[in-house]
Design a protein around this motif. Structure first.
Motif, PDB file in Angstrom:
ATOM      1  N   PRO A   1      36.169  51.806  53.180  1.00  0.00           N
ATOM      2  CA  PRO A   1      34.876  51.822  52.478  1.00  0.00           C
ATOM      3  C   PRO A   1      33.914  50.726  52.910  1.00  0.00           C
ATOM      4  O   PRO A   1      32.717  50.966  53.072  1.00  0.00           O
ATOM      5  CB  PRO A   1      35.283  51.675  51.006  1.00  0.00           C
ATOM      6  CG  PRO A   1      36.664  52.241  50.941  1.00  0.00           C
ATOM      7  CD  PRO A   1      37.301  51.882  52.238  1.00  0.00           C
ATOM      8  N   ALA A   2      34.431  49.502  53.122  1.00  0.00           N
ATOM      9  CA  ALA A   2      33.558  48.409  53.546  1.00  0.00           C
ATOM     10  C   ALA A   2      32.987  48.679  54.928  1.00  0.00           C
ATOM     11  O   ALA A   2      31.806  48.429  55.192  1.00  0.00           O
ATOM     12  CB  ALA A   2      34.325  47.087  53.529  1.00  0.00           C
TER      13      ALA A   2
ATOM     14  N   ARG B   1      42.686  57.834  42.494  1.00  0.00           N
ATOM     15  CA  ARG B   1      41.473  58.211  41.743  1.00  0.00           C
ATOM     16  C   ARG B   1      40.272  58.272  42.676  1.00  0.00           C
ATOM     17  O   ARG B   1      40.302  57.789  43.802  1.00  0.00           O
ATOM     18  CB  ARG B   1      41.194  57.186  40.644  1.00  0.00           C
ATOM     19  CG  ARG B   1      40.893  55.776  41.161  1.00  0.00           C
ATOM     20  CD  ARG B   1      40.597  54.789  40.043  1.00  0.00           C
ATOM     21  NE  ARG B   1      40.440  53.419  40.537  1.00  0.00           N
ATOM     22  CZ  ARG B   1      39.305  52.897  40.964  1.00  0.00           C
ATOM     23  NH1 ARG B   1      38.194  53.639  40.957  1.00  0.00           N
ATOM     24  NH2 ARG B   1      39.239  51.644  41.409  1.00  0.00           N
ATOM     25  N   TRP B   2      39.201  58.867  42.173  1.00  0.00           N
ATOM     26  CA  TRP B   2      37.932  58.880  42.876  1.00  0.00           C
ATOM     27  C   TRP B   2      37.188  57.575  42.581  1.00  0.00           C
ATOM     28  O   TRP B   2      37.205  57.085  41.457  1.00  0.00           O
ATOM     29  CB  TRP B   2      37.068  60.056  42.428  1.00  0.00           C
ATOM     30  CG  TRP B   2      37.573  61.398  42.858  1.00  0.00           C
ATOM     31  CD1 TRP B   2      38.324  62.260  42.112  1.00  0.00           C
ATOM     32  CD2 TRP B   2      37.373  62.022  44.126  1.00  0.00           C
ATOM     33  NE1 TRP B   2      38.597  63.397  42.840  1.00  0.00           N
ATOM     34  CE2 TRP B   2      38.023  63.274  44.087  1.00  0.00           C
ATOM     35  CE3 TRP B   2      36.705  61.647  45.292  1.00  0.00           C
ATOM     36  CZ2 TRP B   2      38.028  64.151  45.167  1.00  0.00           C
ATOM     37  CZ3 TRP B   2      36.706  62.518  46.370  1.00  0.00           C
ATOM     38  CH2 TRP B   2      37.357  63.756  46.302  1.00  0.00           C
ATOM     39  N   ALA B   3      36.525  57.038  43.599  1.00  0.00           N
ATOM     40  CA  ALA B   3      35.731  55.815  43.455  1.00  0.00           C
ATOM     41  C   ALA B   3      34.335  56.067  44.015  1.00  0.00           C
ATOM     42  O   ALA B   3      34.134  56.933  44.872  1.00  0.00           O
ATOM     43  CB  ALA B   3      36.399  54.648  44.175  1.00  0.00           C
ATOM     44  N   LEU B   4      33.384  55.296  43.544  1.00  0.00           N
ATOM     45  CA  LEU B   4      31.991  55.437  43.975  1.00  0.00           C
ATOM     46  C   LEU B   4      31.645  54.365  45.014  1.00  0.00           C
ATOM     47  O   LEU B   4      31.936  53.182  44.811  1.00  0.00           O
ATOM     48  CB  LEU B   4      31.046  55.301  42.781  1.00  0.00           C
ATOM     49  CG  LEU B   4      31.210  56.319  41.650  1.00  0.00           C
ATOM     50  CD1 LEU B   4      30.249  55.989  40.509  1.00  0.00           C
ATOM     51  CD2 LEU B   4      30.955  57.741  42.160  1.00  0.00           C
ATOM     52  N   LEU B   5      31.030  54.796  46.101  1.00  0.00           N
ATOM     53  CA  LEU B   5      30.578  53.903  47.166  1.00  0.00           C
ATOM     54  C   LEU B   5      29.064  54.022  47.283  1.00  0.00           C
ATOM     55  O   LEU B   5      28.542  55.116  47.509  1.00  0.00           O
ATOM     56  CB  LEU B   5      31.235  54.298  48.492  1.00  0.00           C
ATOM     57  CG  LEU B   5      30.691  53.646  49.764  1.00  0.00           C
ATOM     58  CD1 LEU B   5      30.938  52.144  49.754  1.00  0.00           C
ATOM     59  CD2 LEU B   5      31.318  54.292  51.008  1.00  0.00           C
ATOM     60  N   ASP B   6      28.356  52.902  47.123  1.00  0.00           N
ATOM     61  CA  ASP B   6      26.902  52.896  47.287  1.00  0.00           C
ATOM     62  C   ASP B   6      26.551  52.111  48.546  1.00  0.00           C
ATOM     63  O   ASP B   6      26.341  50.901  48.519  1.00  0.00           O
ATOM     64  CB  ASP B   6      26.205  52.284  46.071  1.00  0.00           C
ATOM     65  CG  ASP B   6      24.699  52.537  46.100  1.00  0.00           C
ATOM     66  OD1 ASP B   6      24.170  52.880  47.181  1.00  0.00           O
ATOM     67  OD2 ASP B   6      24.052  52.402  45.049  1.00  0.00           O
TER      68      ASP B   6
ATOM     69  N   ASP C   1      31.230  45.358  42.730  1.00  0.00           N
ATOM     70  CA  ASP C   1      31.724  45.774  44.034  1.00  0.00           C
ATOM     71  C   ASP C   1      31.040  47.085  44.422  1.00  0.00           C
ATOM     72  O   ASP C   1      31.261  48.112  43.778  1.00  0.00           O
ATOM     73  CB  ASP C   1      33.242  45.959  43.972  1.00  0.00           C
ATOM     74  CG  ASP C   1      33.860  46.323  45.315  1.00  0.00           C
ATOM     75  OD1 ASP C   1      33.120  46.478  46.310  1.00  0.00           O
ATOM     76  OD2 ASP C   1      35.105  46.471  45.362  1.00  0.00           O
ATOM     77  N   ILE C   2      30.227  47.072  45.475  1.00  0.00           N
ATOM     78  CA  ILE C   2      29.501  48.286  45.879  1.00  0.00           C
ATOM     79  C   ILE C   2      30.437  49.345  46.437  1.00  0.00           C
ATOM     80  O   ILE C   2      30.056  50.511  46.557  1.00  0.00           O
ATOM     81  CB  ILE C   2      28.405  47.975  46.907  1.00  0.00           C
ATOM     82  CG1 ILE C   2      29.011  47.571  48.266  1.00  0.00           C
ATOM     83  CG2 ILE C   2      27.463  46.898  46.390  1.00  0.00           C
ATOM     84  CD1 ILE C   2      28.064  47.715  49.428  1.00  0.00           C
ATOM     85  N   HIS C   3      31.660  48.948  46.786  1.00  0.00           N
ATOM     86  CA  HIS C   3      32.638  49.891  47.326  1.00  0.00           C
ATOM     87  C   HIS C   3      33.441  50.575  46.220  1.00  0.00           C
ATOM     88  O   HIS C   3      34.239  51.481  46.506  1.00  0.00           O
ATOM     89  CB  HIS C   3      33.590  49.171  48.279  1.00  0.00           C
ATOM     90  CG  HIS C   3      32.884  48.273  49.245  1.00  0.00           C
ATOM     91  ND1 HIS C   3      32.941  46.897  49.165  1.00  0.00           N
ATOM     92  CD2 HIS C   3      32.054  48.552  50.277  1.00  0.00           C
ATOM     93  CE1 HIS C   3      32.208  46.376  50.130  1.00  0.00           C
ATOM     94  NE2 HIS C   3      31.646  47.344  50.808  1.00  0.00           N
ATOM     95  N   ASP C   4      33.217  50.142  44.989  1.00  0.00           N
ATOM     96  CA  ASP C   4      33.887  50.738  43.832  1.00  0.00           C
ATOM     97  C   ASP C   4      32.976  50.510  42.622  1.00  0.00           C
ATOM     98  O   ASP C   4      33.283  49.738  41.713  1.00  0.00           O
ATOM     99  CB  ASP C   4      35.255  50.093  43.622  1.00  0.00           C
ATOM    100  CG  ASP C   4      36.132  50.865  42.643  1.00  0.00           C
ATOM    101  OD1 ASP C   4      35.627  51.839  42.036  1.00  0.00           O
ATOM    102  OD2 ASP C   4      37.312  50.489  42.490  1.00  0.00           O
ATOM    103  N   VAL C   5      31.842  51.187  42.647  1.00  0.00           N
ATOM    104  CA  VAL C   5      30.805  50.979  41.637  1.00  0.00           C
ATOM    105  C   VAL C   5      31.340  51.353  40.252  1.00  0.00           C
ATOM    106  O   VAL C   5      31.884  52.455  40.075  1.00  0.00           O
ATOM    107  CB  VAL C   5      29.554  51.824  41.954  1.00  0.00           C
ATOM    108  CG1 VAL C   5      28.486  51.654  40.880  1.00  0.00           C
ATOM    109  CG2 VAL C   5      28.994  51.455  43.329  1.00  0.00           C
ATOM    110  N   PRO C   6      31.227  50.461  39.286  1.00  0.00           N
ATOM    111  CA  PRO C   6      31.697  50.794  37.931  1.00  0.00           C
ATOM    112  C   PRO C   6      30.983  52.037  37.388  1.00  0.00           C
ATOM    113  O   PRO C   6      29.783  52.218  37.589  1.00  0.00           O
ATOM    114  CB  PRO C   6      31.310  49.546  37.118  1.00  0.00           C
ATOM    115  CG  PRO C   6      31.228  48.446  38.119  1.00  0.00           C
ATOM    116  CD  PRO C   6      30.698  49.078  39.375  1.00  0.00           C
ATOM    117  N   ARG C   7      31.729  52.864  36.708  1.00  0.00           N
ATOM    118  CA  ARG C   7      31.163  54.124  36.202  1.00  0.00           C
ATOM    119  C   ARG C   7      30.035  53.885  35.203  1.00  0.00           C
ATOM    120  O   ARG C   7      29.150  54.720  35.053  1.00  0.00           O
ATOM    121  CB  ARG C   7      32.270  54.967  35.565  1.00  0.00           C
ATOM    122  CG  ARG C   7      33.324  55.449  36.556  1.00  0.00           C
ATOM    123  CD  ARG C   7      32.809  56.553  37.446  1.00  0.00           C
ATOM    124  NE  ARG C   7      33.724  56.878  38.536  1.00  0.00           N
ATOM    125  CZ  ARG C   7      33.623  57.957  39.305  1.00  0.00           C
ATOM    126  NH1 ARG C   7      32.631  58.817  39.095  1.00  0.00           N
ATOM    127  NH2 ARG C   7      34.464  58.172  40.296  1.00  0.00           N
ATOM    128  N   ALA C   8      30.047  52.737  34.548  1.00  0.00           N
ATOM    129  CA  ALA C   8      28.967  52.433  33.603  1.00  0.00           C
ATOM    130  C   ALA C   8      27.657  52.145  34.324  1.00  0.00           C
ATOM    131  O   ALA C   8      26.583  52.211  33.719  1.00  0.00           O
ATOM    132  CB  ALA C   8      29.353  51.234  32.740  1.00  0.00           C
TER     133      ALA C   8
END
Length: 312
Positions: free
Chosen positions: A47-48, A162-167, A183-190
């Protein structure tokens, strides 16, 4: 893919997940790099590394001058309207034909928006056999107190199951200027609500729909969230369209939704809340409902014209 290759991909826990989410491992017509496939093979797949690559190749259109000191010429603004990855790479390589692992100066990067960072990230991950998909929704970190229209990459984080969000849009400049502390490689769901979550929380009365949209354009409300619901559904089905593409049941600008429309979008929000719960049903609804199915041409609401979905 032959049986031997498939067997190798499915070996082990990581492989089992690739097979389970095979519809997000293989390229879509939009994410496929085409003739540039070999150029993605040598790029990092963590991801990074994916984020660094996207940041070195793309420049966000509306932040180019204030953040990077590059004023985008009018002649180049059309780059933000390119849909397929292969054509994105065509345009990028015209600017600078060096390998994609080489970072570009701002003026040599492809001009795009959040969707382009998402699609390039998805394309690189899929090229390496990692399940990845785009998600349309709303971010809290661009404008405090508001939920701004945004697109991110969602990838399968095998180590956590699990699924993670990457921005990937959030490079060091964005992080510094916006004060990003996660962490932009695992953006919190909130910090990022999918269109489904935004719709359901607004419909329940928990959140105000007038906080959702594009604040500087004064575009906000349930009608805006409804449009993102359909685009997110399309993206989950491998049709990674532009954020301003309009077709089917998407409401008109500032429309007040009828009871029938509210019920309709309640259903769309429900089936996209957990795309993995019943992907076949999600896919079938998208392909069979002419109010949802992506046609060959869509209305580009920024250019005010009909366009082929795979043209750029």
């Amino acid at each position: 893919m032959n049986a031997k290759t498939l067997s190798a991909l499915c070996a082990g826990d990581d492989g089992a997940q690739r097979c389970k989410y095979g519809h997000y491992t293989g390229h879509s017509a939009f994410s496929a790099p085409g003739r540039h496939s070999a150029l993605l093979d040598i790029l990092p797949s963590d991801p990074a590394g994916v984020a660094r690559t996207a940041q070195a190749l793309l420049i966000y259109e509306h932040a180019a001058e204030p953040f990077y000191g590059y004023k985008v010429p009018e002649a180049r603004r059309g780059e933000s309207h390119i849909r397929p990855m292969e054509k994105m790479l065509d345009a990028l390589l015209v600017l600078d034909d060096r390998p994609l692992s080489v970072a570009r100066l701002p003026e040599k990067r492809l001009v795009g928006i959040c969707r382009h960072y998402m699609l390039l990230s998805v394309a690189i991950l899929r090229q390496h056999g990692i399940p990845a998909r785009g998600r349309g929704g709303f971010a809290t970190y661009f404008n405090p107190g508001k939920f701004e229209d945004h697109w991110v990459c969602e990838y399968w984080k095998a180590a956590d199951g699990r699924w993670a969000l990457l921005d990937s849009q959030l490079d060091e400049v964005f992080i510094r200027k916006l004060g990003i502390g996660f962490d932009i490689h695992d953006v919190p769901r909130a910090q990022f609500l999918t269109a489904s979550e935004a719709w359901r929380r607004c419909r329940s009365g928990e959140l105000d729909p007038n906080l959702f949209g594009i604040e500087f354009e004064k575009l906000r409300g349930l009608w805006f969230i409804a449009g993102n619901l359909i685009r997110d559904l399309a993206t989950l089905n491998g049709r990674e369209v532009l954020p301003w593409d309009v077709w089917g049941a998407q409401p008109a600008l500032n429309a007040t939704l009828s009871h029938y429309e509210l019920d309709f979008f309640d259903e769309v929000a429900l089936i996209t809340a957990d795309p993995d719960a019943d992907f076949d049903a999600l896919s079938q609804r998208f392909s069979e409902d002419n109010k949802l199915r992506l046609p060959q041409t869509v209305f580009n609401s920024l250019r005010r014209r009909q366009e082929s979905v795979l043209e750029g």
